[in-house]
Write a protein that holds these residues in place. Sequence first.
Motif, short mmCIF file in Angstrom:
data_model
loop_
_atom_site.label_atom_id
_atom_site.label_comp_id
_atom_site.label_asym_id
_atom_site.label_seq_id
_atom_site.Cartn_x
_atom_site.Cartn_y
_atom_site.Cartn_z
N TRP A 1 -1.82 -1.69 -5.71
CA TRP A 1 -3.00 -1.85 -4.85
C TRP A 1 -3.90 -2.98 -5.31
O TRP A 1 -4.64 -3.55 -4.52
CB TRP A 1 -3.81 -0.54 -4.81
CG TRP A 1 -3.13 0.55 -4.08
CD1 TRP A 1 -2.03 0.44 -3.29
CD2 TRP A 1 -3.49 1.92 -4.06
NE1 TRP A 1 -1.67 1.67 -2.79
CE2 TRP A 1 -2.56 2.59 -3.25
CE3 TRP A 1 -4.52 2.66 -4.65
CZ2 TRP A 1 -2.62 3.96 -3.02
CZ3 TRP A 1 -4.58 4.02 -4.41
CH2 TRP A 1 -3.64 4.66 -3.61
N PHE B 1 1.52 7.13 -6.26
CA PHE B 1 0.32 7.91 -6.57
C PHE B 1 0.54 9.39 -6.26
O PHE B 1 0.30 10.27 -7.09
CB PHE B 1 -0.83 7.33 -5.75
CG PHE B 1 -2.18 7.88 -6.09
CD1 PHE B 1 -2.74 7.61 -7.33
CD2 PHE B 1 -2.88 8.63 -5.19
CE1 PHE B 1 -3.99 8.11 -7.66
CE2 PHE B 1 -4.13 9.13 -5.51
CZ PHE B 1 -4.69 8.86 -6.75
N THR B 2 1.01 9.68 -5.05
CA THR B 2 1.16 11.08 -4.65
C THR B 2 2.28 11.77 -5.42
O THR B 2 2.13 12.91 -5.87
CB THR B 2 1.43 11.18 -3.15
OG1 THR B 2 2.51 10.31 -2.82
CG2 THR B 2 0.21 10.80 -2.36
N PHE C 1 0.83 -1.20 0.00
CA PHE C 1 0.00 0.00 0.00
C PHE C 1 0.87 1.25 0.00
O PHE C 1 0.61 2.21 -0.72
CB PHE C 1 -0.91 0.02 1.23
CG PHE C 1 -1.64 1.31 1.38
CD1 PHE C 1 -2.75 1.59 0.61
CD2 PHE C 1 -1.19 2.28 2.28
CE1 PHE C 1 -3.40 2.79 0.73
CE2 PHE C 1 -1.84 3.48 2.39
CZ PHE C 1 -2.95 3.73 1.62
N MET C 2 1.93 1.23 0.79
CA MET C 2 2.78 2.42 0.89
C MET C 2 3.49 2.69 -0.43
O MET C 2 3.61 3.85 -0.85
CB MET C 2 3.80 2.19 2.01
CG MET C 2 4.28 3.46 2.66
SD MET C 2 2.90 4.42 3.24
CE MET C 2 3.34 6.01 2.58
N LYS C 3 3.94 1.62 -1.10
CA LYS C 3 4.58 1.84 -2.40
C LYS C 3 3.60 2.46 -3.39
O LYS C 3 3.94 3.44 -4.08
CB LYS C 3 5.09 0.51 -2.95
CG LYS C 3 6.26 -0.07 -2.18
CD LYS C 3 6.57 -1.47 -2.71
CE LYS C 3 7.50 -2.21 -1.79
NZ LYS C 3 7.58 -3.63 -2.13
N GLY C 4 2.40 1.89 -3.45
CA GLY C 4 1.41 2.45 -4.35
C GLY C 4 1.05 3.88 -4.00
O GLY C 4 0.89 4.74 -4.88
N PHE C 5 0.96 4.15 -2.71
CA PHE C 5 0.60 5.51 -2.27
C PHE C 5 1.70 6.50 -2.62
O PHE C 5 1.41 7.63 -3.05
CB PHE C 5 0.35 5.49 -0.76
CG PHE C 5 -0.30 6.73 -0.24
CD1 PHE C 5 -1.58 7.07 -0.63
CD2 PHE C 5 0.37 7.55 0.63
CE1 PHE C 5 -2.17 8.22 -0.16
CE2 PHE C 5 -0.21 8.70 1.11
CZ PHE C 5 -1.49 9.03 0.72
N ALA C 6 2.96 6.09 -2.43
CA ALA C 6 4.07 6.98 -2.77
C ALA C 6 4.07 7.28 -4.26
O ALA C 6 4.23 8.44 -4.67
CB ALA C 6 5.39 6.35 -2.34
N ALA D 1 -0.39 2.96 -8.97
CA ALA D 1 -1.30 2.68 -7.87
C ALA D 1 -2.12 1.43 -8.17
O ALA D 1 -2.31 0.56 -7.30
CB ALA D 1 -2.22 3.88 -7.64
#
Lengths: 86, 253
Positions: A70, A12-13, A5-10, A66
């Motif tokens: 995700w 994404f942002t 999740f953190m990889k995808g979130f990083a 993402a």
Amino acid sequence: MADEFMKGFAIFTAGLLVWMTFAGWYNTESFYGTQLVGPNPEDPGTYTAMALVVKDAALYFALLGALTFWVLIPAGRRTRSYYASR
Amino acid sequence: MSDSNNEPRTDGSGPGIVAPDDEVPTWRERKERTTGLSRLTYEYFERARREDQDLRQESSYVERDVLGFPTWPHETIRNIALASFFTGMLLFLAAMLPPHLGDPANPAETPSVILPDWYLYWSFGLLHLDPLNPELAIAGGEKIMSDELYGVLANVVAVGAIAIVPFLNKGSARRPVEEPFWAAVGVGGVVFAFTMSILPIQDMFPWEVAITFDLAFLLPIVSAAITYAVLKTMREGYMYDLNKRYYRLRPPQ
């Protein structure tokens, strides 16, 4: 799982930050007009054309990254463990 | 995928705390564990844990089950990193996307739309409740208080209701499903804040004003009822899972 999740979130942002910067430069007519999703500038110079390519690449990078971290990778792991447990 | 392979069984089988020989990590897992950032992170926390352990053994204090890191350097470095990140983000946004500086306000002209800052929309909406201000027959058909005072009192009532909630429920539930009623109250409150926020701009919708006004009070109730129904339905299964995990019971066949 939280790591994915953190990889995808990083991704994404960070991707959306790059996209927002270039979209704010080239696709924002005015503060009261269309913001970020306005039409591309007509007859762009070399650097502007490169920036527009980078902008689109950043947007696709954010969305596909993402989606990958995700959805695709967790789904693949679930599928693999499901078939491994059968 | 089932988790039954990972859970200890009531007959004592299943994975224990001490890894059996067939659970010793493979060379590939060792390699993954010992490379790059994960290795660095592991060493960092292991060193911190070791320092913590040594300090505890040296100290004459009573041993307590508290895990903590020293302020210097661990917490300080982390805080500097976080503060640097947010400062850099502020500088980046301020330089790359400078904020809009509008024309100076024209005191001779009233804007067509007057709104406060967005986080006060709900309060502004509560000032627009004058259709609810009753015209009392006992007072000769006149309103007992002005619409402005009515709106201010509505704010007092709303803030008072929010302030009372912590005294009614101290919030020991970990998840909404454990307290369906209070979760429904919370969802209703949030939806009420949104519907109150659209009340000041009710003229901008293509339907009648009365419909928006009625929806502003009906939608919170409807959403709270839906939330309560859904969570109440989920609760049995959730509590069952919780109990099963807690008592390590097998589900009845």
